[in-house]
Motif scaffolding. Sequence first.
Motif, PDB file in Angstrom:
ATOM      1  N   PHE A 449       9.589   8.870   0.583  1.00  0.00           N
ATOM      2  CA  PHE A 449      10.524   8.394   1.856  1.00  0.00           C
ATOM      3  C   PHE A 449       9.339   8.227   3.180  1.00  0.00           C
ATOM      4  CE2 PHE A 449      13.128   8.639   5.848  1.00  0.00           C
ATOM      5  CZ  PHE A 449      13.845   7.410   5.647  1.00  0.00           C
ATOM      6  N   PHE A 450       8.734   9.888   3.154  1.00  0.00           N
ATOM      7  CA  PHE A 450       7.872   9.889   4.257  1.00  0.00           C
ATOM      8  C   PHE A 450       6.587   9.055   4.262  1.00  0.00           C
ATOM      9  CE2 PHE A 450       3.957  11.859   6.161  1.00  0.00           C
ATOM     10  CZ  PHE A 450       4.393  12.384   7.360  1.00  0.00           C
ATOM     11  N   ILE A 451       5.995   8.684   3.240  1.00  0.00           N
ATOM     12  CA  ILE A 451       5.179   7.724   2.878  1.00  0.00           C
ATOM     13  C   ILE A 451       5.412   6.290   3.413  1.00  0.00           C
ATOM     14  CG2 ILE A 451       3.508   6.772   1.476  1.00  0.00           C
ATOM     15  CD1 ILE A 451       3.589   9.199  -0.273  1.00  0.00           C
ATOM     16  N   ILE A 452       6.659   5.751   2.993  1.00  0.00           N
ATOM     17  CA  ILE A 452       7.346   4.745   3.332  1.00  0.00           C
ATOM     18  C   ILE A 452       7.460   4.394   4.912  1.00  0.00           C
ATOM     19  CG2 ILE A 452       9.468   3.264   3.364  1.00  0.00           C
ATOM     20  CD1 ILE A 452       9.640   4.365   0.413  1.00  0.00           C
ATOM     21  N   VAL A 453       8.141   5.504   5.473  1.00  0.00           N
ATOM     22  CA  VAL A 453       8.165   5.473   7.032  1.00  0.00           C
ATOM     23  C   VAL A 453       6.835   5.546   7.727  1.00  0.00           C
ATOM     24  CG1 VAL A 453       8.775   6.843   8.822  1.00  0.00           C
ATOM     25  CG2 VAL A 453      10.366   6.588   6.922  1.00  0.00           C
ATOM     26  N   ALA A 454       5.852   6.546   7.240  1.00  0.00           N
ATOM     27  CA  ALA A 454       4.417   6.282   7.842  1.00  0.00           C
ATOM     28  C   ALA A 454       3.870   5.251   7.673  1.00  0.00           C
ATOM     29  CB  ALA A 454       3.617   7.353   7.204  1.00  0.00           C
ATOM     30  N   CYS A 455       3.973   4.437   6.503  1.00  0.00           N
ATOM     31  CA  CYS A 455       3.526   3.082   6.410  1.00  0.00           C
ATOM     32  C   CYS A 455       4.142   1.873   7.241  1.00  0.00           C
ATOM     33  CB  CYS A 455       3.611   2.538   4.846  1.00  0.00           C
ATOM     34  SG  CYS A 455       2.558   3.224   3.620  1.00  0.00           S
ATOM     35  N   TYR A 456       5.389   1.935   7.457  1.00  0.00           N
ATOM     36  CA  TYR A 456       6.305   1.139   8.286  1.00  0.00           C
ATOM     37  C   TYR A 456       5.489   1.213   9.393  1.00  0.00           C
ATOM     38  CZ  TYR A 456      10.135  -0.692  10.941  1.00  0.00           C
ATOM     39  OH  TYR A 456      10.708  -1.764  11.947  1.00  0.00           O
ATOM     40  N   PHE A 457       5.506   2.364  10.208  1.00  0.00           N
ATOM     41  CA  PHE A 457       4.974   2.471  11.620  1.00  0.00           C
ATOM     42  C   PHE A 457       3.591   1.911  11.953  1.00  0.00           C
ATOM     43  CE2 PHE A 457       8.863   5.207  12.062  1.00  0.00           C
ATOM     44  CZ  PHE A 457       9.619   4.667  13.202  1.00  0.00           C
ATOM     45  N   THR A 458       2.757   2.655  10.936  1.00  0.00           N
ATOM     46  CA  THR A 458       1.529   2.317  10.889  1.00  0.00           C
ATOM     47  C   THR A 458       1.239   0.769  10.760  1.00  0.00           C
ATOM     48  OG1 THR A 458       0.811   4.441   9.747  1.00  0.00           O
ATOM     49  CG2 THR A 458      -0.911   2.820  10.062  1.00  0.00           C
ATOM     50  N   ILE A 474      -0.976  -2.456   4.311  1.00  0.00           N
ATOM     51  CA  ILE A 474      -0.338  -1.327   4.543  1.00  0.00           C
ATOM     52  C   ILE A 474       1.226  -1.604   4.146  1.00  0.00           C
ATOM     53  CG2 ILE A 474       0.749   0.363   6.057  1.00  0.00           C
ATOM     54  CD1 ILE A 474      -1.834   0.272   7.660  1.00  0.00           C
ATOM     55  N   ASN A 475       1.694  -2.977   4.231  1.00  0.00           N
ATOM     56  CA  ASN A 475       2.873  -3.312   4.029  1.00  0.00           C
ATOM     57  C   ASN A 475       3.191  -3.353   2.401  1.00  0.00           C
ATOM     58  OD1 ASN A 475       4.051  -3.550   6.398  1.00  0.00           O
ATOM     59  ND2 ASN A 475       3.570  -5.521   6.861  1.00  0.00           N
ATOM     60  N   LEU A 476       1.896  -3.654   1.744  1.00  0.00           N
ATOM     61  CA  LEU A 476       1.772  -3.951   0.232  1.00  0.00           C
ATOM     62  C   LEU A 476       1.832  -2.643  -0.347  1.00  0.00           C
ATOM     63  CD1 LEU A 476       1.394  -5.780  -2.196  1.00  0.00           C
ATOM     64  CD2 LEU A 476      -1.093  -5.503  -1.772  1.00  0.00           C
ATOM     65  N   ALA A 477       1.332  -1.496   0.259  1.00  0.00           N
ATOM     66  CA  ALA A 477       1.230  -0.187  -0.157  1.00  0.00           C
ATOM     67  C   ALA A 477       2.534   0.268   0.301  1.00  0.00           C
ATOM     68  CB  ALA A 477       0.281   0.771   0.788  1.00  0.00           C
ATOM     69  N   MET A 478       3.430  -0.061   1.036  1.00  0.00           N
ATOM     70  CA  MET A 478       4.846   0.376   1.496  1.00  0.00           C
ATOM     71  C   MET A 478       5.980  -0.044   0.169  1.00  0.00           C
ATOM     72  SD  MET A 478       6.997  -0.048   4.519  1.00  0.00           S
ATOM     73  CE  MET A 478       6.978  -1.891   4.618  1.00  0.00           C
ATOM     74  N   LEU A 479       5.587  -1.357  -0.044  1.00  0.00           N
ATOM     75  CA  LEU A 479       6.075  -2.139  -1.122  1.00  0.00           C
ATOM     76  C   LEU A 479       6.111  -1.377  -2.417  1.00  0.00           C
ATOM     77  CD1 LEU A 479       8.310  -4.328  -1.895  1.00  0.00           C
ATOM     78  CD2 LEU A 479       6.106  -5.759  -2.122  1.00  0.00           C
ATOM     79  N   LEU A 480       4.908  -0.972  -2.675  1.00  0.00           N
ATOM     80  CA  LEU A 480       4.623  -0.267  -4.142  1.00  0.00           C
ATOM     81  C   LEU A 480       5.138   0.888  -4.043  1.00  0.00           C
ATOM     82  CD1 LEU A 480       2.918  -0.288  -6.639  1.00  0.00           C
ATOM     83  CD2 LEU A 480       1.064   0.560  -5.408  1.00  0.00           C
ATOM     84  N   VAL A 481       5.122   1.730  -3.047  1.00  0.00           N
ATOM     85  CA  VAL A 481       5.902   3.124  -2.892  1.00  0.00           C
ATOM     86  C   VAL A 481       7.326   2.785  -3.020  1.00  0.00           C
ATOM     87  CG1 VAL A 481       6.270   4.927  -1.568  1.00  0.00           C
ATOM     88  CG2 VAL A 481       4.076   4.075  -1.554  1.00  0.00           C
TER      89      VAL A 481
END
Length: 546
Positions: A449-458, A474-481
Amino acid sequence: MSALGEGDRSKIAKTGSPVSAKGVKLSGRPIQVVVTKDDHTFELDEDGLEEVLLAHDVRDRKVVVLSVAGAFRKGKSFFLNFCLRFLNAQMGTSDWLGDDGSPLEGFPWRGGAERDTTGILMWSEPFFVTLPTGEQAAVLLMDTQGAFDSVSTVKDCATVFALSTLLSSVQVFNIMLNIQEDDLQHLQLFTEYGRLAMEDSSAKPFQNLHFLIRDWQYPYEFEYGSSGGSKLLDKRLQVVDGQHSELEQLRRHIRSCFNKIGCFLLPHPGLKVATNPHFDGRLSDITADFKSNLRELVPLLLSKQNLVVKEINGTKITGRQLVEYFKAYIKMYQGDELPEPKSMLQATAEANNLTAVASAKDSYTKEMEQICGGDRPYIGPEMLLLQHTRCRENAIRIFSSTRKMGGPEFSQSYLDRLDAEISDLYSNFIRHNESKNIFAAAKTPAVLFFIIVACYFTSGVFGILGLSAVSNIINLAMLLVLVVLGVWVYSRYTGEWRDIGVAVDDIASSLWENVLGPVWMRLMQGGATYAIQQNMVNNNDRKKTQ
């Protein structure tokens, strides 16, 4: 060919003296075909064995193998040399025992308390006979190392007896004075060790067994000879109602191992034989009772109508085939395929030490279950270690206070084993306890969840800066996580894809320990430092205003 000892050579060198009333010379010599080594292993002397069994007139001929086994210094070789006299006198001769003044020649033998024969010896010259069926056969004699001396281990004794029984068609079990229960127990151990080397078969594994009771002292109960021996044997092997199951099983085992079992009661040969250090086997020094019973015993085993051709799995064996069986059985006993036989003391000591280990381990398990097992709440690692130490010490105290056989040195290996098993149990309790830690259980989803939030703000920051390509990555990475988080939740909920769930846990733990955890600690330390500094500044400001 293996060399015999100096004493053996001197005895063998005398071979050639007249051995019968007709002055027939004794042909042949003893050859050591199984050699005992210093490290308590056995080695086959193939050259010596093949010299006997692959001779042109033996290799394709059926063989009869008579072997004598039993405790050391009980007259096995002495008896075998009378068998040699009988065979050498062409069996049918009534005066085969020879004249009173001829020394006894053949296999090495001597009086005294120390062992003489080692390994397995075979007479080099087979005796050729025509059986009542018209079949040609070669008669072979084998002498074996005595059991229960001060040099041989239980495995040594079991191996020699097993090889002798496996390779002979008639096994003579040489016993002193009487058939005692320990004789039957040793026979059970040795035959079972022999049966382990054989292929599974519904047939009885061995052929003929003949108990030879030396120095029989009770002819008024059971007369000398085969008749009295049969009565004694029937009584000793009798299974009766109410008999202890252990005794009954022992007797059934022995009867199940052999096609035929016989017994012969032989009197004492006389004081001159027992006490004269210079006795050389002359018949003049032997009692008449002993000689008359020898005249009955030896033909009972070796006359043409009583000879037993060697069979394995119902097939009659030739000299060439017997060589291969020697090699196969020796190889089996040289390897690690068979369990090692143990003395009754060692087996009992192992059993009660294992029982003590089981009781101590059970005590440790029960105590730890009350602390952190089942539905017990999570306990801190330091407290768990403290409780483990206490329970371990209690378990060791239980093991040490249990009365055990074998002595402290023997028990030390089992104490080490207990300690190792307790360590394994403790590791399992640690894992079980950690599974109850709600924070540990939430580590993986928290990290993801931390990685998802970090990706969202970044991603938002890079979008504001106009770097849409980086933002999309970064959005693609967030989707993968997010997908990984969904798979992990599914794995934990359904119990499927467990390997994937474990891999995700490992990755999350690694990220926490190597990246997020240190960052979090720095932030916490920085926040704490800032809070302390601000508190100090505020306190100073208050003092100034006052």
